[in-house]
Design an enzyme around this catalytic site. Structure first.
Site, PDB file in Angstrom:
ATOM      1  N   PHE A 139       0.494  -0.987  -0.105  1.00 53.18           N
ATOM      2  CA  PHE A 139       0.293   0.252  -0.394  1.00 53.18           C
ATOM      3  C   PHE A 139       1.019   1.726   0.160  1.00 53.18           C
ATOM      4  O   PHE A 139       1.936   1.308   0.751  1.00 53.18           O
ATOM      5  CB  PHE A 139      -1.082  -0.281   1.022  1.00 53.18           C
ATOM      6  CG  PHE A 139      -1.926  -1.096   1.315  1.00 53.18           C
ATOM      7  CD1 PHE A 139      -2.637  -1.764   0.318  1.00 53.18           C
ATOM      8  CD2 PHE A 139      -1.823  -1.920   2.424  1.00 53.18           C
ATOM      9  CE1 PHE A 139      -3.415  -2.602   0.507  1.00 53.18           C
ATOM     10  CE2 PHE A 139      -2.074  -3.305   2.509  1.00 53.18           C
ATOM     11  CZ  PHE A 139      -2.991  -4.061   1.686  1.00 53.18           C
ATOM     12  N   ASP A 140       0.337   2.024  -0.555  1.00 52.87           N
ATOM     13  CA  ASP A 140       1.168   3.581  -0.568  1.00 52.87           C
ATOM     14  C   ASP A 140      -0.239   4.554   0.418  1.00 52.87           C
ATOM     15  O   ASP A 140       0.903   5.449   0.627  1.00 52.87           O
ATOM     16  CB  ASP A 140       0.637   4.513  -2.018  1.00 52.87           C
ATOM     17  CG  ASP A 140       1.792   3.409  -2.600  1.00 52.87           C
ATOM     18  OD1 ASP A 140       2.391   2.698  -2.982  1.00 52.87           O
ATOM     19  OD2 ASP A 140       1.436   3.045  -3.931  1.00 52.87           O
ATOM     20  N   VAL A 141      -1.084   4.441   0.022  1.00 58.45           N
ATOM     21  CA  VAL A 141      -2.231   5.239   1.725  1.00 58.45           C
ATOM     22  C   VAL A 141      -2.778   4.654   2.891  1.00 58.45           C
ATOM     23  O   VAL A 141      -3.081   3.211   2.273  1.00 58.45           O
ATOM     24  CB  VAL A 141      -3.253   5.968   0.469  1.00 58.45           C
ATOM     25  CG1 VAL A 141      -4.181   6.490   1.358  1.00 58.45           C
ATOM     26  CG2 VAL A 141      -2.456   6.449  -0.733  1.00 58.45           C
TER      27      VAL A 141
ATOM     28  N   LYS B 114      -4.167   0.923  -4.055  1.00 62.25           N
ATOM     29  CA  LYS B 114      -3.139   0.791  -3.230  1.00 62.25           C
ATOM     30  C   LYS B 114      -3.492   1.174  -1.822  1.00 62.25           C
ATOM     31  O   LYS B 114      -2.137   1.665  -1.004  1.00 62.25           O
ATOM     32  CB  LYS B 114      -1.897   1.121  -4.416  1.00 62.25           C
ATOM     33  CG  LYS B 114      -1.687   0.975  -5.616  1.00 62.25           C
ATOM     34  CD  LYS B 114      -0.727  -0.508  -5.247  1.00 62.25           C
ATOM     35  CE  LYS B 114       0.623   0.232  -4.845  1.00 62.25           C
ATOM     36  NZ  LYS B 114       1.611  -0.931  -4.749  1.00 62.25           N
TER      37      LYS B 114
END
Length: 302
Positions: free
Chosen positions: A19-21, A245
């Protein structure tokens, strides 16, 4: 099956790398009342150091985004107003930019605290009720007469917005009911039945709107807090991220985890420091199961 990550360093790394967020609920995840959970600050710092975007998503309508920024910072958590997305703000955005109201009925009658009023003011939405001392008193015989006749009512009210109200009384409910009977839109910042604080559960915002639901024959308000996808759409619109993501982190199955699952996020993570106390909770429910879980947020440090 939900994956247990506490103590599993390799599993934690694999999970975080997806994940980015990260969308974080606050009460029951970062803290309970004024008690900050151990490892919270360090965990958030670790995620930021990995380049993760953090958004604080709260159903607590009593505080504005600016109030939440102050609370986060008082707990030692650096944050900007833009990183905070609350149910009061979500409702204000909807009322000002989406909800079609006649020009003569733009005023909102508030059941709630100053957080709602602040966010309505930020969108230039006229509002009455709320924390106004005029409504924080017992009902009188004269009130019955003036409310029934309509002489005490503001004809510009087109919305009743219910949130958590620490000073709810019969007079406020009488006004709200009268406006709804006259056609005002019924909205709620959120409908959480309980809220965690001081290691226990207390009445939530859903307990404020519940009497009106009963009075209106079961009509439920349109709600803007988790798990409402109106809130998810607004968050995505503001932060522009790939849902696959993104991961929702929360302590409630019926709001936080459901919010992430129904919103099509790539992952959900449940912590057991708030409403949900055991993996047996989702095993019993069956239809809302987090992708992974930890005992407490600080466990993500490995």
């Amino acid at each position: 099956m939900s994956k247990y990550l506490t103590g599993d360093q390799a599993g934690i790394e694999e999970f975080l790398n997806r994940f980015d967020v990260f969308l974080f609920d606050c009460d029951g995840v970062l803290w309970s009342g004024d008690h900050l959970f151990e490892g919270t600050v360090e965990t958030l710092e670790m995620l930021r150091s990995k380049g993760k975007q953090i958004v604080f998503v709260t159903n607590n309508s009593t505080k504005s985004r600016a109030d939440y920024k102050k609370k986060l910072e008082s707990m030692g958590i650096p944050a900007s107003v833009d990183e905070v997305f609350g149910s009061s703000y979500s409702a204000a955005i909807y009322i000002s930019r989406i909800l079609p109201l006649p020009p003569s009925q733009k005023t909102v009658f508030v059941l709630g605290e100053s957080g709602i009023e602040t966010e309505l003011d930020s969108e230039s939405i006229p509002n009455i009720g709320g924390t106004d001392p005029l409504y924080n008193r017992p009902i009188s015989p004269a009130d019955y007469t003036s409310i029934a006749s309509g002489s005490a009512l503001d004809p510009s009210v087109g919305v009743v917005l219910a949130g958590l109200d620490f000073h709810l009384n019969y007079l406020k409910l009488a006004y709200a009911f009268a406006y709804l009977q006259r056609g005002a839109k019924f909205l709620a910042t959120n409908t959480d039945t309980t809220l965690p604080s001081a290691g226990s559960l207390f009445p939530g915002a859903g307990a404020i709107s519940a009497p009106l639901v009963a009075m209106m024959g079961g009509e439920r308000p349109m709600a803007f807090g988790k798990p409402s996808q109106a809130m998810m759409d607004a968050i995505e619109g503001k932060f522009r991220f790939d849902r696959k993501k993104a991961c929702m982190v929360g302590d409630r199955l019926d709001t936080d985890i459901k919010f992430g699952i129904e919103g099509g996020l790539g992952g959900t993570l449940c912590v057991l420091t708030g409403v949900t106390k055991s993996e047996r909770d989702w095993e019993r429910e069956g239809d809302v199961v987090p992708m992974a879980w930890v005992r407490e947020l600080g466990d993500l440090r490995g």
